[in-house]
Design a protein around this motif. Sequence first.
Motif, mmCIF file in Angstrom:
data_model
loop_
_atom_site.group_PDB
_atom_site.id
_atom_site.type_symbol
_atom_site.label_atom_id
_atom_site.label_comp_id
_atom_site.label_asym_id
_atom_site.label_seq_id
_atom_site.Cartn_x
_atom_site.Cartn_y
_atom_site.Cartn_z
ATOM 1 N N GLY A 159 56.357 26.768 47.724
ATOM 2 C CA GLY A 159 55.230 25.569 47.649
ATOM 3 C C GLY A 159 55.987 25.245 47.437
ATOM 4 N N LEU A 160 55.529 24.096 46.365
ATOM 5 C CA LEU A 160 55.543 22.195 46.284
ATOM 6 C C LEU A 160 57.113 22.180 44.939
ATOM 7 C CD1 LEU A 160 55.595 19.585 47.332
ATOM 8 C CD2 LEU A 160 54.290 19.132 45.111
ATOM 9 N N LEU A 161 58.594 21.958 45.363
ATOM 10 C CA LEU A 161 59.467 22.028 44.097
ATOM 11 C C LEU A 161 59.710 20.276 44.945
ATOM 12 C CD1 LEU A 161 62.150 22.987 43.505
ATOM 13 C CD2 LEU A 161 63.135 22.625 45.324
ATOM 14 N N ASP A 162 59.378 20.398 43.377
ATOM 15 C CA ASP A 162 59.380 18.217 42.922
ATOM 16 C C ASP A 162 58.336 18.100 44.107
ATOM 17 O OD1 ASP A 162 60.632 19.180 40.872
ATOM 18 O OD2 ASP A 162 62.805 18.729 41.985
ATOM 19 N N GLU A 163 58.797 16.892 44.588
ATOM 20 C CA GLU A 163 57.672 16.394 45.828
ATOM 21 C C GLU A 163 58.202 17.140 46.743
ATOM 22 O OE1 GLU A 163 55.384 14.197 44.266
ATOM 23 O OE2 GLU A 163 56.692 14.447 42.725
ATOM 24 N N ASP A 164 59.145 17.805 47.019
ATOM 25 C CA ASP A 164 59.341 18.216 48.279
ATOM 26 C C ASP A 164 58.748 19.978 48.709
ATOM 27 O OD1 ASP A 164 59.948 18.157 51.420
ATOM 28 O OD2 ASP A 164 62.100 18.475 50.113
ATOM 29 N N GLU A 165 58.424 20.587 49.889
ATOM 30 C CA GLU A 165 57.405 21.681 50.102
ATOM 31 C C GLU A 165 58.964 22.496 50.605
ATOM 32 O OE1 GLU A 165 55.033 23.833 53.221
ATOM 33 O OE2 GLU A 165 55.727 21.713 53.559
#
Length: 692
Positions: A136-142
């Motif tokens: 998924g989306l980890l903070d602002e990174d995929e």
Amino acid sequence: MQPLTLGDESFLIMIEAGGDAPPAITEVRRDGHRLTLARPRPLVEVLTLGDGHHNPTPRLIRTSVGAGLRYRGHDHSDDGTALRLDVAGPHGLAAEVELRIRPGVAAITGVITVRNEGTELALLTSVPSLNLGLCGLLDEDELSPDRLELVSGVSDWLAEFRWTREPLRDRLVVLESAGHPVSGKGSVGQRSVGSWSTGGDLPTAGVVAADDHWAWLWQVEHNGGWRWELGDDQGGVSLAAGGPTETDHQWVQRLEPGAEFRTVSATVAVGLGFDDAVAQLTGHRRATRRDHPDRSRLTMIYNDYMNTLSGDPTTEKLLPLIDSAAEAGAEAFCIDAGWYAEDGNWWDTVGEWQPSTGRFPGGGLAAVLDRIRERGMIPGVWLEPEVIGVRSPMVERLPAEAFFSRHGVRITEAGRFHLDLRHPAVRDHLDATVDRLVGELGIGMFKFDYNINPGAGTDRDADSAGAGLLLHNLAHLDWLDGLFDRHPELIIENCSSGAMRCDDAMLSRLQLQSTSDQQDVARYVPIAAGAPLQLLPEQAGSWAYPADWMGLEEVAATLQAGLLGRLYLSGHLNRLSEDQLTLIRDAVAAHKEIRATIGNAAPSWPLGLPGWGDPVIALRLTGPDESLITVWQRGPEPVEVVVPLTRPARDCSVIFPTTLDPWPAELINDGKALRLAAGPSPVAARTFRLGH
């Protein structure tokens, strides 16, 4: 949808419940970082013979029952560490999902209870304990499957705990294409075979972001059949993990109207990198262990088997070993196999557990045990509770229903029959055996072995062979709990042809684990170094079996197999030279000094997970105030190596050996690495203390 939470700001799980979808974990937060899952998976997946998959696949997910389950209610435990969700569906089946965390540990444990609220019989064939998406989306990174690496392990007799770390895409290929999103039918995973829970694949595994900023690490906590799998879900990856299945373990469970079935447990830890995930899973294992006085003592044991008596104990052979073990500093002395056998064929006569009269003249076994106590050690003996040899008198004394059978035939494996701990006659026999050995002979320690694998299980009084094995497994754990209720000081070692049943269900109860039967010092190195990923370091009983024909470097190396775990002495110590004995006394003294650190430290592998043929291997244990690190060198040529230290050190000193030629070693890069020169020697090692 109703958002539910479990945990606190350091570790938080968010679940969406309600509406026209099954409840699912949708978000995980860890110390300020947030992973929003792109492909949430239903928390409950149930396969039955009457309701299979809604999308054809051999996987444990995409089940018709799971897709139809809807939220009915929930409650939190009073202390906030558990969340229970009630779900039900149109198929007549309902389930309770129990999710549990431990204070200060970033790990969540799942257990599912399935209930038949309908009017028709249901035949369960799979109920995984944990189901969740991993991407998924980890903070602002995929966090995508393309960025994940798979960590998994296999074991074999004499070659345990062989771990690999590889790109997940090497095992789980891209299937979708532009404009054509698909989910694969297959999966990558591992499973047990028969009753050896760790005799091949290992129930501990994980995925790690390639940049090491996030990691999942899980374990199935069962002493029998288990399976975990990862599969592709339209660009995401999901995990399903749990106990036995029909496909893998011949498990089918009848669920009559009004009946229920409870799964075994599975736990997934969340780390900000691989080392942190290992630390969290290590913390979970410590938090869920049965309390016992030996947890802090870490009793130092000598055992007479490996490279020593090999199942042929006598008074004449044991007395010098007892004296030399006491002089070396051992705190318990275990007499291994053969103490009950009148001849050398002890394998197929086991089961009555009466001391031999011919092996121990002049006072019998009791006199030998008295000698152990006189030398200040706890007396112990080897026992293999779950088997009866085909030549044992117990074969005729126990009823036929006390033994494993399939299709009406008693199962025979390697000259042994397998006992079924569901049967009261079996429990009575084993309780009486242990109580007699403890009460009459003063035994304070047992080595419980398990050397056969009877296959899928027993179908006697069971819905299937796999169901019979599961019920036996649970009865076995209950029997162990009863032993400790009656004998709370008793120390029990878990053994199974080395580590063929080295799972968290057993180790949450027992005090230590034999890591291998490997008798070659150099080959033991990757086993000892890799063990703490499967079990707690303080439970890892790795053999130290010095011999008079070994050079001093090899003696030091075998001692260091267990120095950062559970130093487990063997060997003819009475035959050693003074220089060799000095190394043993120094190693025992060093181990006793660092036991408290070992029991509070987290393992890591600064040179990477140990490979079977690696010339240099390192194991580090990081505690609150100091770290311990052993570096092994295997090969005829000198080696220079730089060991990276994720936690910088301010000073470095050698713990062991201090009497052999030193390895030049220094901290560099502001304490972020240790540079040293090793060898030459076919096998050698040094253990250092790093101050923080």
